[in-house]
Design a protein around this motif. Structure first.
Motif, PDB file in Angstrom:
ATOM      1  N   GLY A 123      12.461  56.462  -7.727  1.00  0.00           N
ATOM      2  CA  GLY A 123      13.859  56.532  -7.383  1.00  0.00           C
ATOM      3  C   GLY A 123      13.973  55.475  -6.961  1.00  0.00           C
ATOM      4  O   GLY A 123      14.988  55.194  -5.649  1.00  0.00           O
ATOM      5  N   ILE A 124      12.845  55.326  -5.297  1.00  0.00           N
ATOM      6  CA  ILE A 124      12.871  54.551  -3.911  1.00  0.00           C
ATOM      7  C   ILE A 124      13.158  52.933  -5.204  1.00  0.00           C
ATOM      8  O   ILE A 124      13.801  51.359  -4.869  1.00  0.00           O
ATOM      9  CB  ILE A 124      11.680  54.686  -3.303  1.00  0.00           C
ATOM     10  CG1 ILE A 124      12.122  55.532  -2.364  1.00  0.00           C
ATOM     11  CG2 ILE A 124      11.864  52.879  -2.369  1.00  0.00           C
ATOM     12  CD1 ILE A 124      10.747  56.138  -2.072  1.00  0.00           C
TER      13      ILE A 124
ATOM     14  N   LEU B 207      11.215  47.538  -3.907  1.00  0.00           N
ATOM     15  CA  LEU B 207      10.016  47.931  -4.060  1.00  0.00           C
ATOM     16  C   LEU B 207       9.092  47.730  -5.808  1.00  0.00           C
ATOM     17  O   LEU B 207       9.886  48.135  -6.443  1.00  0.00           O
ATOM     18  CB  LEU B 207       9.606  49.245  -3.408  1.00  0.00           C
ATOM     19  CG  LEU B 207       8.393  50.634  -4.015  1.00  0.00           C
ATOM     20  CD1 LEU B 207       7.112  49.594  -2.280  1.00  0.00           C
ATOM     21  CD2 LEU B 207       8.394  51.758  -4.028  1.00  0.00           C
ATOM     22  N   ASP B 208       8.355  46.726  -5.538  1.00  0.00           N
ATOM     23  CA  ASP B 208       7.372  46.911  -6.542  1.00  0.00           C
ATOM     24  C   ASP B 208       6.379  48.225  -7.267  1.00  0.00           C
ATOM     25  O   ASP B 208       5.919  48.543  -7.859  1.00  0.00           O
ATOM     26  CB  ASP B 208       6.220  45.431  -6.371  1.00  0.00           C
ATOM     27  CG  ASP B 208       7.403  44.420  -7.032  1.00  0.00           C
ATOM     28  OD1 ASP B 208       8.275  44.422  -7.497  1.00  0.00           O
ATOM     29  OD2 ASP B 208       7.190  43.291  -6.057  1.00  0.00           O
TER      30      ASP B 208
ATOM     31  N   ALA C 105      14.704  47.559   3.265  1.00  0.00           N
ATOM     32  CA  ALA C 105      15.504  48.275   2.823  1.00  0.00           C
ATOM     33  C   ALA C 105      14.794  49.371   1.808  1.00  0.00           C
ATOM     34  O   ALA C 105      14.862  50.537   1.831  1.00  0.00           O
ATOM     35  CB  ALA C 105      16.605  47.832   1.451  1.00  0.00           C
ATOM     36  N   VAL C 106      13.561  48.618   1.608  1.00  0.00           N
ATOM     37  CA  VAL C 106      12.569  49.405   1.031  1.00  0.00           C
ATOM     38  C   VAL C 106      11.976  50.116   2.695  1.00  0.00           C
ATOM     39  O   VAL C 106      11.592  51.624   2.005  1.00  0.00           O
ATOM     40  CB  VAL C 106      11.206  48.789   0.584  1.00  0.00           C
ATOM     41  CG1 VAL C 106      10.147  49.183   0.051  1.00  0.00           C
ATOM     42  CG2 VAL C 106      11.967  48.174  -0.719  1.00  0.00           C
TER      43      VAL C 106
ATOM     44  N   ASP D  61      13.427  57.270   4.477  1.00  0.00           N
ATOM     45  CA  ASP D  61      14.426  58.668   4.543  1.00  0.00           C
ATOM     46  C   ASP D  61      13.942  59.858   3.418  1.00  0.00           C
ATOM     47  O   ASP D  61      14.051  60.287   3.267  1.00  0.00           O
ATOM     48  CB  ASP D  61      16.103  58.162   3.680  1.00  0.00           C
ATOM     49  CG  ASP D  61      16.894  58.793   3.252  1.00  0.00           C
ATOM     50  OD1 ASP D  61      16.705  60.189   3.339  1.00  0.00           O
ATOM     51  OD2 ASP D  61      17.255  58.771   1.537  1.00  0.00           O
ATOM     52  N   ALA D  62      12.903  59.382   2.859  1.00  0.00           N
ATOM     53  CA  ALA D  62      11.859  60.126   1.711  1.00  0.00           C
ATOM     54  C   ALA D  62      10.922  60.649   2.872  1.00  0.00           C
ATOM     55  O   ALA D  62      10.622  62.461   2.449  1.00  0.00           O
ATOM     56  CB  ALA D  62      11.588  58.907   0.954  1.00  0.00           C
ATOM     57  N   LEU D  63      10.326  60.240   3.560  1.00  0.00           N
ATOM     58  CA  LEU D  63      10.360  61.094   4.790  1.00  0.00           C
ATOM     59  C   LEU D  63      10.200  62.052   5.185  1.00  0.00           C
ATOM     60  O   LEU D  63       9.547  62.994   5.599  1.00  0.00           O
ATOM     61  CB  LEU D  63       8.635  60.450   5.915  1.00  0.00           C
ATOM     62  CG  LEU D  63       8.328  60.762   6.597  1.00  0.00           C
ATOM     63  CD1 LEU D  63       6.885  61.348   6.639  1.00  0.00           C
ATOM     64  CD2 LEU D  63       8.379  59.384   7.632  1.00  0.00           C
TER      65      LEU D  63
END
Length: 323
Positions: free
Chosen positions: A51-52, A58-59, A202-203, A209-211
């Motif tokens: 999702g991120i 993000l690669d 932004a990554v 945010d996920a953390l």
């Protein structure tokens, strides 16, 4: 007219990505620790990574167990399943990946890291840049990978869309050629560097945010989260992290006299029905020359802002001069 070599530009890009990717890997290490404390399944964590990656640049993420097996990754094979990969210390078998194996011996409070110049990776012939950090909950490798876009690929993605950067990428690996070609187009380089930094920050914000979401699921207190963020800021080039919008609000800065969130006005201007990344340009007359990016996630109703300090000697800084 003073000029810099394309090699200086290439080295500047590599150093900037080192800093940014260390920060991303640091956040990911704590994010995975929170996710597993919340008893999330690997498939759930991988879905979060996907999702991120869908919303940002993000690669790759590769997170191993204590044996070096990467059981968490957003890199999928043709069958749609995560590519199975184990980090081995044998330099002949894995000339690129073996460099990160010492992280498996790091203690959880060590905050060790390993950076690597862009090179051909083991699982394909693509050129990637990798940075890895040690685990914070158990011995493991937490690695972030960035694809080095070339010519048409980079131009289509509008990532390196400038004659100077196209020349740098076209001459990648040719140190003699990079050293022999010069440019005075610093403003153009700064614009490209700033664009890359904005997307990478932004990554950072998305991983924070996920953390926070996983910390809530795990039942961590706001103080525990603040201490985690403080550790991330202290062990990465990030200057500050600000979170607004939930009961896990926090403002963590490396500066003791920080006045809290840097760009508070953006909180009242953002549309609340879609995911957004807001870029804050560094101010030329600001002696600190900080760079910030804020994301808003409608799923969590949360703002996350990350800030990095810009050294005046780096090409992305508005204070950089050829002298």
């Amino acid at each position: 007219m003073k000029e810099i070599s394309l090699k200086q530009v290439a080295d500047g890009l590599d150093a900037m990505l080192d800093d940014l990717m260390i920060g991303q890997a640091r956040i990911t290490a704590h994010m995975v620790a929170a996710a597993e404390a919340a008893d999330c399944r690997p498939s759930e964590i991988i879905a979060k990574m996907d999702g991120i990656a869908d919303k940002t640049v993000l690669d790759e993420l590769w997170i191993t167990d204590g044996t070096g097996f990467a059981y968490l990754t957003n890199v999928l094979g043709e069958d749609g399943l995560p590519i199975p990969f184990r980090f081995l210390p044998d330099q002949e078998k894995q000339p690129q990946a073996s460099a990160f194996c010492p992280l498996l011996d790091s203690e959880t409070d060590a905050d060790d890291y390993i950076t690597q110049v862009a090179q051909v990776r083991e699982i394909s012939w693509d050129i990637y840049k990798y940075v890895g950090v040690s685990g914070v909950d158990r011995k493991r490798i937490v690695q972030v990978g960035n694809a080095l876009a070339f010519e048409e690929q980079g131009l289509l993605a509008n990532t390196y869309a400038s004659p100077v950067m196209t020349a740098v990428l076209a001459a990648f690996g040719e140190n003699d050629l990079l050293s022999q070609r010069f440019t005075s187009r610093v403003a153009e380089i700064r614009e490209v560097f700033d664009s890359i930094m904005s997307r990478q920050l932004a990554v950072h914000a998305s991983l924070v945010d996920a953390l926070v979401s996983y910390a809530e699921q795990a039942g961590w207190t706001a103080e525990e989260l603040r201490l985690r963020l403080q550790r991330i800021v202290k062990t990465s080039p990030m200057e500050a992290v600000d979170i607004v919008g939930t009961d896990r609000e926090a403002s963590v800065s490396s500066s003791p006299d920080s006045g809290g969130i840097r760009h508070a006005a953006v909180l009242t201007k953002v549309e609340r029905d879609k995911w957004q990344a807001i870029d804050h340009m560094p101010v030329a007359d600001d002696p600190l020359a900080e760079k910030s990016v804020t994301i808003f996630n409608p799923d969590t109703a949360r703002f996350v802002q990350v800030t990095i300090a810009l050294d005046a000697n780096t090409l992305v800084s508005p204070h950089f001069s050829l002298g």
